[in-house]
Structure formats: C-alpha cells, structure tokens
Design a protein around this motif. Sequence first.
Motif, mmCIF file in Angstrom:
data_model
loop_
_atom_site.group_PDB
_atom_site.id
_atom_site.type_symbol
_atom_site.label_atom_id
_atom_site.label_comp_id
_atom_site.label_asym_id
_atom_site.label_seq_id
_atom_site.Cartn_x
_atom_site.Cartn_y
_atom_site.Cartn_z
ATOM 1 N N MET A 1 0.867 -1.189 -0.032
ATOM 2 C CA MET A 1 0.024 0.007 0.132
ATOM 3 C C MET A 1 1.018 1.405 -0.064
ATOM 4 N N LEU A 2 1.789 1.297 0.758
ATOM 5 C CA LEU A 2 2.677 2.374 0.710
ATOM 6 C C LEU A 2 3.517 2.782 -0.340
ATOM 7 N N ASP A 3 3.891 1.793 -0.847
ATOM 8 C CA ASP A 3 4.706 1.997 -2.012
ATOM 9 C C ASP A 3 4.096 1.930 -3.506
ATOM 10 N N HIS A 4 2.665 1.537 -3.503
ATOM 11 C CA HIS A 4 2.293 1.098 -4.855
ATOM 12 C C HIS A 4 0.767 1.715 -4.863
ATOM 13 N N LEU A 5 -0.191 1.879 -3.774
ATOM 14 C CA LEU A 5 -1.430 2.178 -3.976
ATOM 15 C C LEU A 5 -1.466 3.655 -4.122
ATOM 16 N N LYS A 6 -2.178 4.357 -5.239
ATOM 17 C CA LYS A 6 -2.059 5.711 -5.530
ATOM 18 C C LYS A 6 -3.644 6.065 -5.774
ATOM 19 N N PRO A 7 -3.871 7.570 -5.594
ATOM 20 C CA PRO A 7 -5.363 7.727 -5.968
ATOM 21 C C PRO A 7 -5.730 7.430 -7.398
ATOM 22 N N GLY A 8 -7.173 6.947 -7.440
ATOM 23 C CA GLY A 8 -7.645 6.581 -8.747
ATOM 24 C C GLY A 8 -7.439 4.991 -8.775
ATOM 25 N N MET A 9 -6.666 4.151 -8.023
ATOM 26 C CA MET A 9 -6.688 2.845 -8.052
ATOM 27 C C MET A 9 -7.791 2.250 -7.357
ATOM 28 N N ARG A 10 -8.517 1.192 -7.779
ATOM 29 C CA ARG A 10 -9.616 0.653 -7.115
ATOM 30 C C ARG A 10 -9.126 -0.763 -6.539
ATOM 31 N N ILE A 11 -9.733 -1.227 -5.262
ATOM 32 C CA ILE A 11 -9.402 -2.386 -4.841
ATOM 33 C C ILE A 11 -10.643 -3.089 -4.042
ATOM 34 N N LYS A 12 -10.934 -4.250 -3.908
ATOM 35 C CA LYS A 12 -12.023 -4.927 -3.279
ATOM 36 C C LYS A 12 -11.808 -4.610 -1.813
ATOM 37 N N ALA A 13 -13.150 -4.670 -1.266
ATOM 38 C CA ALA A 13 -12.944 -4.683 0.531
ATOM 39 C C ALA A 13 -14.366 -5.359 0.967
ATOM 40 N N PHE A 14 -13.906 -5.708 2.108
ATOM 41 C CA PHE A 14 -15.217 -6.212 2.923
ATOM 42 C C PHE A 14 -15.249 -5.605 4.205
ATOM 43 N N GLY A 15 -16.525 -5.489 4.582
ATOM 44 C CA GLY A 15 -16.764 -5.180 5.791
ATOM 45 C C GLY A 15 -17.801 -3.898 5.691
ATOM 46 N N PRO A 16 -17.641 -2.787 6.580
ATOM 47 C CA PRO A 16 -17.109 -2.809 7.996
ATOM 48 C C PRO A 16 -17.519 -3.917 8.863
ATOM 49 N N ALA A 17 -16.792 -4.353 9.891
ATOM 50 C CA ALA A 17 -17.238 -5.293 11.147
ATOM 51 C C ALA A 17 -16.511 -4.853 12.126
ATOM 52 N N GLY A 18 -16.765 -5.554 13.401
ATOM 53 C CA GLY A 18 -16.065 -5.525 14.586
ATOM 54 C C GLY A 18 -16.814 -4.939 15.840
ATOM 55 N N ILE A 19 -16.429 -5.204 16.987
ATOM 56 C CA ILE A 19 -17.072 -4.855 18.362
ATOM 57 C C ILE A 19 -16.502 -3.998 18.886
ATOM 58 N N PHE A 20 -15.344 -3.502 18.470
ATOM 59 C CA PHE A 20 -14.719 -2.508 19.340
ATOM 60 C C PHE A 20 -15.179 -1.089 19.119
#
Length: 369
Positions: free
Chosen positions: A102-121
């Motif tokens: 992420m720090l080296d390659h993820l730039k504005p305009g790129m799209r990635i799949k995500a799951f959630g949100p979730a969690g109990i905290f």
Amino acid sequence: MPTVKSRLNWTAEPWSGQEPLECAMVVPETPDTATFTFRAPSGAWFDYQPGQFVTLDLPVDPKKGAGGNVQRTYTISSSPSRPLSISVTVKAQPGSIGTRWMLDHLKPGMRIKAFGPAGIFSFHRHPARKHLFISAGSGITPMMSMTTWAWDSGEMPDIVFVHAARRPSDLIFRERLEQFANRVPGLQLRFTVEEPDPFRAWPGYHGRLSQIMLGLMAPDYLEREVFCCGPEPFMQAVREMLVSLGYDMEHYHQESFGAPVSTEAEAPVIEDIAPEEGAGAEISFTGPGAGSGVSLRCAETDTVLAVARRAGLNIPSGCTFGLCGTCRTRKVSGEVHMVHNGGISDEDIEEGWILACCSNPLGKVVVEV
C-alpha cells in the motif's frame, strides 16, 4: 462551484461491499505511516460504528511480491459522522507485505475490493459518561475514529486520550488531536514517548506507561470506561496495571493488532496470570548471605520484599512501588507476577532480575539474597 448537496447522491444506498473502493487521497502521517482515503464510485455512503475495521483485498503475492492477492484487516481511522469517504491509517511493521505494498504502490484512482465494515470495538456498544482511551503505535486508529465522532456529535466529550509512541515524530494524528483539544476542554491529551527527537524539546511524559503515570494522566481512571489498542505486550501491561490498581475490568475493552473480531462470540478469552486471593505460595532464599536456605510459605498476594522482611532478611529497598529499582534482585527459578513503574528494564527482566517490592510469587519461587 459544486455545493455539498450536488456532491451527494441522495438516492444512493450505504456501501455494501459489492463494488470496489476507489483510492481518493493518500496523506503521509509519520515515517512509514500514511492515511488512505477511499470513496465508492457509485456515490454510496459509509455506515459503520466508530472503532470498527475493514478488510482490504490487496493485489500482492506474499511470496513473489506480485501476481496474487492478500487480505489485510485495518481499523477505520475516519468517523461515520463523515460518511462520504472511509479512511484507514497504516504503519509498516518489519516484514509487512500488504501494508508495504500500500505504501509503495497504492495511488489515487486505483480501485481495490474490500469487505466489511465489521468489529465489536466501539464506544457505541458501551455507553458511558467518561472514557479513557489508551493506545500505542498504530493502535491509535480506532481511538481517532471514536474521538472524531465525539467531536462531530456537538456535545462536550469527557475523554482522556493516552497514547504511547517511540518518539514525538511517531505520534500519529498529533496535530489533528491537538486541534480538537484546543477547542474542547473535555478532551485531554496525554502523550508519552520512549525517547525525544534529536534537537527537539519534548515537554510531555517520557518513558513506558506505568501505574504512577496513569494516575497522573487520569486521576479518576476508576470512573472511566477504558478502551485499549496496541501490541499485545502493551495491552497486557495495561491490563496488569488496571487490575493491580483495583479497576473493575468489566469496563475494560480492547482491540488486538493482529486479530480483530466481528462478534462477541469470537472475542478471545483474556487469561492473564495474576496473584490469586487465598492461593498459597512458597519463597526460598539462596545466595552467599546468612539467609541462604531459608524458606517461607506465604500467599500469592504477598510481595517478595514483604516475605524477606518477615524472614528477617535484608533486601535493600527505597520507594516500594517499583520505581527506584533499589530492591532489584535475581530470581533463580519459579514465576512471579511483577507490575512495576519503570524501575527495571526489559533486558534485566529477560535475564531473570525482578523488583522484590512489586513481585508476587506464583507457586514455588527461589530468589537470591
């Protein structure tokens, strides 16, 4: 110029994870730490509880560095009170794969799949009048989400925000939190660092978080709902501090760096080893002195120093609460429960040294005198 209303799609539904997220912005925070802000291409808005997490599907092969996907879970650092986007703040650790990508390659305009949100905290699940947030490193992210929600709610919060970092330059969100605190006296910031930055004055706390420090930072900690997040050794130290200070652990909540959970049923059972009221123990003393060969039965709630004095043995001591280090002595065998206030280093502990004034025997223990 577009108005806020024109930017919103009033017919949009909450984001459900069916469409990928588009990276909209990348903001550097500290060395090897950045905040990634995402939006839904359809205009969907984000509905979640402050403190929850999201799982990102990252196109990086864990073995070859490219060509595959790995899933990484990150706590959401933004607040649902600002629903047009969602942000995660990530810090690369030694051996990081997904975060490093992420720090080296993820730039504005790129799209990635995500799951959630979730969690109990989330403090939404445990309403309270007063809160104590305790975090270390990137464990600050759920605290930032909850603090932003409290700020946006328009009500005066009552939050003591304790955060530990290696150096002042590693304090994530420092300027943003200070901006909040400058406007609402109900948000009290308490930062502690292991060492200052070179050629930079540091007026805050210095050293590992301890019982004494916690008492100074939040004198009314017994009245506050505690939320803690950070590396497991840090959270264990916090738990031990609170237990030894008489805190009701029913009001303690934590989120793990490594394994956030989605439901209460998945939450791991915390089984910290601590002195048990009424349990018996035995301390044997050895060494070149006159006390060698003396053994006394005692309770697990007794300290090594108290038992030594009862046996007529002299272990030099000073403060008697784990700060000065005068009662440092070597443990030959057995296990003790020690909650100190900075009077001994981690290296000494690994080598078998203890502070007699704040060490409780667990079963049979042999100590040099």
